[in-house]
Design an enzyme around this catalytic site. Structure first.
Site, PDB file in Angstrom:
ATOM      1  N   ARG A   1      42.702  37.817  39.809  1.00 23.66           N
ATOM      2  CA  ARG A   1      41.929  37.268  40.935  1.00 23.66           C
ATOM      3  C   ARG A   1      42.675  37.424  42.264  1.00 23.66           C
ATOM      4  O   ARG A   1      42.104  37.877  43.262  1.00 23.66           O
ATOM      5  CB  ARG A   1      41.658  35.780  40.661  1.00 23.66           C
ATOM      6  CG  ARG A   1      40.572  35.184  41.515  1.00 23.66           C
ATOM      7  CD  ARG A   1      40.369  33.706  41.167  1.00 23.66           C
ATOM      8  NE  ARG A   1      40.151  33.505  39.736  1.00 23.66           N
ATOM      9  CZ  ARG A   1      40.270  32.334  39.114  1.00 23.66           C
ATOM     10  NH1 ARG A   1      40.569  31.243  39.805  1.00 23.66           N
ATOM     11  NH2 ARG A   1      40.087  32.230  37.803  1.00 23.66           N
TER      12      ARG A   1
ATOM     13  N   ASP B   1      35.496  41.483  30.238  1.00 19.63           N
ATOM     14  CA  ASP B   1      34.533  41.837  31.287  1.00 19.63           C
ATOM     15  C   ASP B   1      34.220  43.333  31.261  1.00 19.63           C
ATOM     16  O   ASP B   1      35.103  44.151  31.488  1.00 19.63           O
ATOM     17  CB  ASP B   1      35.096  41.489  32.672  1.00 19.63           C
ATOM     18  CG  ASP B   1      35.329  40.000  32.868  1.00 19.63           C
ATOM     19  OD1 ASP B   1      34.366  39.237  32.781  1.00 19.63           O
ATOM     20  OD2 ASP B   1      36.485  39.611  33.115  1.00 19.63           O
TER      21      ASP B   1
ATOM     22  N   ASP C   1      37.213  49.117  29.576  1.00 19.98           N
ATOM     23  CA  ASP C   1      36.316  49.833  30.498  1.00 19.98           C
ATOM     24  C   ASP C   1      37.033  50.165  31.812  1.00 19.98           C
ATOM     25  O   ASP C   1      36.461  50.856  32.647  1.00 19.98           O
ATOM     26  CB  ASP C   1      35.059  49.003  30.812  1.00 19.98           C
ATOM     27  CG  ASP C   1      35.377  47.813  31.700  1.00 19.98           C
ATOM     28  OD1 ASP C   1      36.383  47.124  31.432  1.00 19.98           O
ATOM     29  OD2 ASP C   1      34.646  47.574  32.674  1.00 19.98           O
TER      30      ASP C   1
ATOM     31  N   ARG D   1      38.383  46.047  38.632  1.00 18.60           N
ATOM     32  CA  ARG D   1      38.288  45.917  37.176  1.00 18.60           C
ATOM     33  C   ARG D   1      39.680  45.742  36.560  1.00 18.60           C
ATOM     34  O   ARG D   1      40.558  46.566  36.815  1.00 18.60           O
ATOM     35  CB  ARG D   1      37.662  47.168  36.563  1.00 18.60           C
ATOM     36  CG  ARG D   1      36.198  47.288  36.777  1.00 18.60           C
ATOM     37  CD  ARG D   1      35.681  48.568  36.143  1.00 18.60           C
ATOM     38  NE  ARG D   1      34.442  48.970  36.768  1.00 18.60           N
ATOM     39  CZ  ARG D   1      33.260  48.454  36.473  1.00 18.60           C
ATOM     40  NH1 ARG D   1      33.153  47.543  35.542  1.00 18.60           N
ATOM     41  NH2 ARG D   1      32.182  48.844  37.109  1.00 18.60           N
TER      42      ARG D   1
ATOM     43  N   LYS E   1      41.000  34.237  33.787  1.00 16.64           N
ATOM     44  CA  LYS E   1      41.293  32.840  33.449  1.00 16.64           C
ATOM     45  C   LYS E   1      40.019  32.126  33.009  1.00 16.64           C
ATOM     46  O   LYS E   1      40.051  30.969  32.611  1.00 16.64           O
ATOM     47  CB  LYS E   1      41.892  32.136  34.669  1.00 16.64           C
ATOM     48  CG  LYS E   1      43.279  32.662  35.003  1.00 16.64           C
ATOM     49  CD  LYS E   1      43.925  31.910  36.142  1.00 16.64           C
ATOM     50  CE  LYS E   1      45.356  32.423  36.303  1.00 16.64           C
ATOM     51  NZ  LYS E   1      45.948  32.085  37.574  1.00 16.64           N
ATOM     52  N   ASN E   2      38.887  32.797  33.113  1.00 15.67           N
ATOM     53  CA  ASN E   2      37.608  32.217  32.671  1.00 15.67           C
ATOM     54  C   ASN E   2      37.226  32.669  31.260  1.00 15.67           C
ATOM     55  O   ASN E   2      36.105  32.405  30.807  1.00 15.67           O
ATOM     56  CB  ASN E   2      36.499  32.624  33.649  1.00 15.67           C
ATOM     57  CG  ASN E   2      36.651  31.935  34.998  1.00 15.67           C
ATOM     58  OD1 ASN E   2      36.626  30.707  35.078  1.00 15.67           O
ATOM     59  ND2 ASN E   2      36.843  32.710  36.057  1.00 15.67           N
TER      60      ASN E   2
ATOM     61  N   LYS F   1      35.689  32.088  45.707  1.00 17.00           N
ATOM     62  CA  LYS F   1      35.108  33.130  44.848  1.00 17.00           C
ATOM     63  C   LYS F   1      34.907  32.604  43.445  1.00 17.00           C
ATOM     64  O   LYS F   1      33.872  32.825  42.814  1.00 17.00           O
ATOM     65  CB  LYS F   1      36.006  34.377  44.839  1.00 17.00           C
ATOM     66  CG  LYS F   1      35.438  35.521  44.001  1.00 17.00           C
ATOM     67  CD  LYS F   1      35.950  35.518  42.570  1.00 17.00           C
ATOM     68  CE  LYS F   1      35.298  36.595  41.711  1.00 17.00           C
ATOM     69  NZ  LYS F   1      35.949  36.708  40.409  1.00 17.00           N
TER      70      LYS F   1
ATOM     71  N   SER G   1      42.313  39.905  28.007  1.00 17.34           N
ATOM     72  CA  SER G   1      41.636  39.929  29.317  1.00 17.34           C
ATOM     73  C   SER G   1      42.478  39.256  30.391  1.00 17.34           C
ATOM     74  O   SER G   1      43.119  38.236  30.120  1.00 17.34           O
ATOM     75  CB  SER G   1      40.301  39.182  29.206  1.00 17.34           C
ATOM     76  OG  SER G   1      39.791  38.886  30.483  1.00 17.34           O
TER      77      SER G   1
ATOM     78  N   ASP H   1      39.099  44.160  25.728  1.00 12.16           N
ATOM     79  CA  ASP H   1      38.937  43.617  27.064  1.00 12.16           C
ATOM     80  C   ASP H   1      37.623  42.823  27.026  1.00 12.16           C
ATOM     81  O   ASP H   1      36.786  43.060  26.150  1.00 12.16           O
ATOM     82  CB  ASP H   1      38.858  44.781  28.062  1.00 12.16           C
ATOM     83  CG  ASP H   1      38.477  44.318  29.440  1.00 12.16           C
ATOM     84  OD1 ASP H   1      39.126  43.376  29.940  1.00 12.16           O
ATOM     85  OD2 ASP H   1      37.533  44.879  30.028  1.00 12.16           O
TER      86      ASP H   1
HETATM   87  C1  G6P Z   1      39.043  40.745  34.557  1.00  9.86           C
HETATM   88  C2  G6P Z   1      38.072  41.436  35.488  1.00  9.86           C
HETATM   89  C3  G6P Z   1      38.583  41.408  36.912  1.00  9.86           C
HETATM   90  C4  G6P Z   1      38.937  39.986  37.319  1.00  9.86           C
HETATM   91  C5  G6P Z   1      39.995  39.420  36.388  1.00  9.86           C
HETATM   92  C6  G6P Z   1      40.358  37.990  36.712  1.00  9.86           C
HETATM   93  O1  G6P Z   1      40.133  41.554  34.347  1.00  9.86           O
HETATM   94  O2  G6P Z   1      37.859  42.775  35.103  1.00  9.86           O
HETATM   95  O3  G6P Z   1      37.583  41.929  37.765  1.00  9.86           O
HETATM   96  O4  G6P Z   1      39.413  39.942  38.652  1.00  9.86           O
HETATM   97  O5  G6P Z   1      39.483  39.478  35.057  1.00  9.86           O
HETATM   98  O6  G6P Z   1      39.253  37.159  36.446  1.00  9.86           O
HETATM   99  P1  G6P Z   1      39.170  35.621  36.746  1.00  9.86           P
HETATM  100  O7  G6P Z   1      37.979  35.179  35.948  1.00  9.86           O
HETATM  101  O8  G6P Z   1      40.439  34.979  36.297  1.00  9.86           O
HETATM  102  O9  G6P Z   1      38.980  35.463  38.216  1.00  9.86           O
HETATM  103 MG    MG Z   2      36.911  45.168  31.979  1.00  9.02          MG
END
Ligand code: G6P
Ligand code: MG
Length: 210
Positions: free
Chosen positions: A47, A9, A169, A43, A116-117, A75, A113, A7
């Site tokens: 999004r 983040d 996590d 977590r 998308k970032n 956001k 993960s 993962d």
């Molecule tokens: C990860 C994080 C989440 C988040 C998701 C989408 O799984 O743990 O908290 O919402 O990614 O992230 P993004 O960057 O696409 O908004």
């Molecule tokens: Mg995580």
């Protein structure tokens, strides 16, 4: 075992604090109650699904899809501004050295993960070359606890799910690993989850598994 799927983040980088700050800014503007406990539920969650959780505390009119899309975009703009401050120093020596050592031992390494970032973050911290494959929010239709993101990661590296560890996590990620037939390794929050197969305290503890 032949591979590790990580993962992003909260495992490789600590972007969870940025997710929190970015949602908090939007929530405050909308007068929505939001705190760190609610943030923990986000977590591993996509999004749009995260937005739905935050909107549980919204007291205003029922929002349409277009309004929700705008809030999610707001956001993400907040989040990207915070991500732009990241540098290679945001990856700990423990994480960087462990990834190198796993490669040296011949394991395949992938990212799994919901974000998308993902590629933007990996480029910022200089880890694009550390992984053999990236499965992220841009190649899935269902986010964790659905196993899709991990099954795609295993497919991209050409390994069977049963030969892969998933390092997570989030509770949702541990559930996804189990649903996908992988062995879960929990760190942080997930180290306190009863469904986690192997619990670790720090990232380099995974070297004793291999
Ligand atoms: C990860 C994080 C989440 C988040 C998701 C989408 O799984 O743990 O908290 O919402 O990614 O992230 P993004 O960057 O696409 O908004
Ligand atoms: Mg995580």
């Amino acid at each position: 075992m032949k591979a590790f799927i990580f993962d992003l983040d909260g495992v490789i980088v600590f972007t969870d604090k940025f997710h929190y700050q970015a949602w908090k800014k939007m929530a405050d503007r909308m007068d929505i109650y939001f705190d760190e406990t609610i943030n923990n539920r986000l977590r591993g969650v996509s999004r749009m699904d995260s937005l739905e959780i935050i909107l549980e505390n919204y007291k205003g009119h029922k929002l349409g899809q277009r309004e929700k899309d705008l809030l999610a975009a707001e956001k993400n703009d907040n989040y990207r501004k915070l991500l732009e401050t990241m540098t290679p120093d945001d990856v700990s020596t423990d994480v960087r050295n462990t990834l190198k050592e796993l490669r040296h031992r011949g394991y395949k390494l992938a990212i799994g993960s919901s974000s998308k970032n993902t590629k933007f973050i990996l480029e910022r911290v200089g880890l694009m070359d550390a992984f053999d494959a990236i499965s992220d929010g841009t190649n899935i239709t269902k986010s964790k606890p659905d196993p899709e993101v991990f099954l795609k990661a295993a497919e991209y590296i050409g390994e069977s799910p049963k030969d892969c560890y998933v390092v997570e996590d989030a509770y949702s990620g541990i559930d996804a690993a189990e649903a996908g037939g992988m062995t879960s390794v929990g760190i942080g929050d997930a180290a306190g989850y009863d469904k986690t197969d192997i619990k670790i305290q720090k990232f380099s503890d995974i070297l004793s598994l291999s």
